[in-house]
Design an enzyme around this catalytic site. Structure first.
Site, PDB file in Angstrom:
ATOM      1  N   ASP A  17      78.452  91.429  47.513  1.00  0.00           N
ATOM      2  CA  ASP A  17      77.600  90.806  46.505  1.00  0.00           C
ATOM      3  C   ASP A  17      76.186  91.392  46.554  1.00  0.00           C
ATOM      4  O   ASP A  17      75.683  91.725  47.631  1.00  0.00           O
ATOM      5  CB  ASP A  17      77.551  89.291  46.755  1.00  0.00           C
ATOM      6  CG  ASP A  17      77.091  88.519  45.541  1.00  0.00           C
ATOM      7  OD1 ASP A  17      76.939  89.124  44.461  1.00  0.00           O
ATOM      8  OD2 ASP A  17      76.877  87.303  45.668  1.00  0.00           O
ATOM      9  N   HIS A  34      75.936  99.179  41.083  1.00  0.00           N
ATOM     10  CA  HIS A  34      77.358  99.315  41.386  1.00  0.00           C
ATOM     11  C   HIS A  34      77.664 100.699  41.963  1.00  0.00           C
ATOM     12  O   HIS A  34      78.498 100.839  42.859  1.00  0.00           O
ATOM     13  CB  HIS A  34      78.185  99.058  40.129  1.00  0.00           C
ATOM     14  CG  HIS A  34      78.061  97.659  39.609  1.00  0.00           C
ATOM     15  ND1 HIS A  34      78.304  96.549  40.397  1.00  0.00           N
ATOM     16  CD2 HIS A  34      77.702  97.175  38.389  1.00  0.00           C
ATOM     17  CE1 HIS A  34      78.110  95.444  39.687  1.00  0.00           C
ATOM     18  NE2 HIS A  34      77.739  95.799  38.469  1.00  0.00           N
ATOM     19  N   LEU A 128      93.470 103.044  59.204  1.00  0.00           N
ATOM     20  CA  LEU A 128      92.895 101.863  58.561  1.00  0.00           C
ATOM     21  C   LEU A 128      93.616 101.561  57.248  1.00  0.00           C
ATOM     22  O   LEU A 128      93.898 102.468  56.457  1.00  0.00           O
ATOM     23  CB  LEU A 128      91.418 102.111  58.282  1.00  0.00           C
ATOM     24  CG  LEU A 128      90.680 101.039  57.457  1.00  0.00           C
ATOM     25  CD1 LEU A 128      90.435  99.792  58.291  1.00  0.00           C
ATOM     26  CD2 LEU A 128      89.365 101.587  56.911  1.00  0.00           C
TER      27      LEU A 128
END
Length: 247
Positions: A17, A34, A128
């Site tokens: 956020d 963004h 991962l």
């Protein structure tokens, strides 16, 4: 328990956020925030690999985010598609398995194709697991799991009395993954915003005022340090945990 023996989280879930507010602070359009957020993802993925974290789940786009201005949503979709195209080969080279969870039917055919190709390329990687939640909602996840189970009951393949918590967990979008140990939300808000609602029943929460584009390896280390100093009892007492540790 010594510092060296404290467990590190194996699955970290993050709500990223603050991109828009970061851009505003820089006197830039929201979209630039963004783009900066994508750079932050790259840094955090790299650090998770260094720390031997097994799963990193990122909330990229919620089912509620469609309510944002149409121009911003369109730019977000373009950025998502571009990031996949640019990053998937690098992810594959680093043995990262990419998974995209959510209702993907709402995306354009070209984006759906890019998602499918990206997942297929990395599906056999063993490092991962990078779990990206896109057009995802925790309530949607539970509903689609219950619907899948209900179809089995209706078909006569399952007795309703046999439905269990584990069966629901196994029907969620995260079925093959361990539940999150640590949840992080950047940007100062202190809520889960419909993210992994079922899965985070026993997750430890960490909230920070740091905006996502500024969240770096040091900030992640701070969150993990907070996690390692907590006692995770899962309904048991401290004495029970100590007895198990001494056994």
């Amino acid at each position: 328990m010594t510092e060296e023996s404290r467990p590190v989280p194996q699955h970290i879930a993050i709500i990223m956020d603050g991109n828009g507010r970061w851009a505003k602070q820089q006197n830039m359009p929201r979209f630039m925030g963004h783009r900066a957020g994508v750079k932050a993802v790259e840094a955090i993925v790299k650090h998770c690999i260094e720390l031997d974290i097994k799963v990193l789940s990122l909330f990229a786009f919620s089912s509620e985010n469609w309510r944002r201005p149409s121009k911003e949503v369109s730019l977000l979709m373009e950025l998502f598609n571009l990031a996949l195209k640019q990053q998937v080969k690098r992810l594959h080279k680093n043995n990262i398995r990419l998974r995209i969870i959510g209702d993907l039917t709402k995306f354009s055919p070209s984006l759906q194709k890019q998602i499918q190709q990206s997942q297929s390329l990395t599906e056999n990687n063993t490092g991962l697991t990078l779990n990206i939640a896109a057009n995802y909602g925790g309530r949607w996840d539970v509903v689609q799991a219950v619907q899948a189970i209900a179809k089995k009951v209706k078909a006569g393949d399952l007795d309703a009395d046999a439905i269990s918590e584990q069966m629901i967990s196994d029907s969620l979008a995260t079925a093959i993954l361990p539940e999150p140990d640590l949840f992080i939300r950047t940007g100062g808000e202190q809520r889960v915003s419909n993210f992994l609602l079922w899965q985070m029943a026993y997750t430890e929460f960490f909230f920070t005022n740091t905006l996502w584009p500024d969240f770096d390896a040091m900030a992640l280390d701070e969150a993990i340090a907070s996690f390692t100093h907590r006692e995770r009892r899962f309904g048991q007492t401290s004495e029970q945990l100590q007895e198990q540790s001494d056994a």
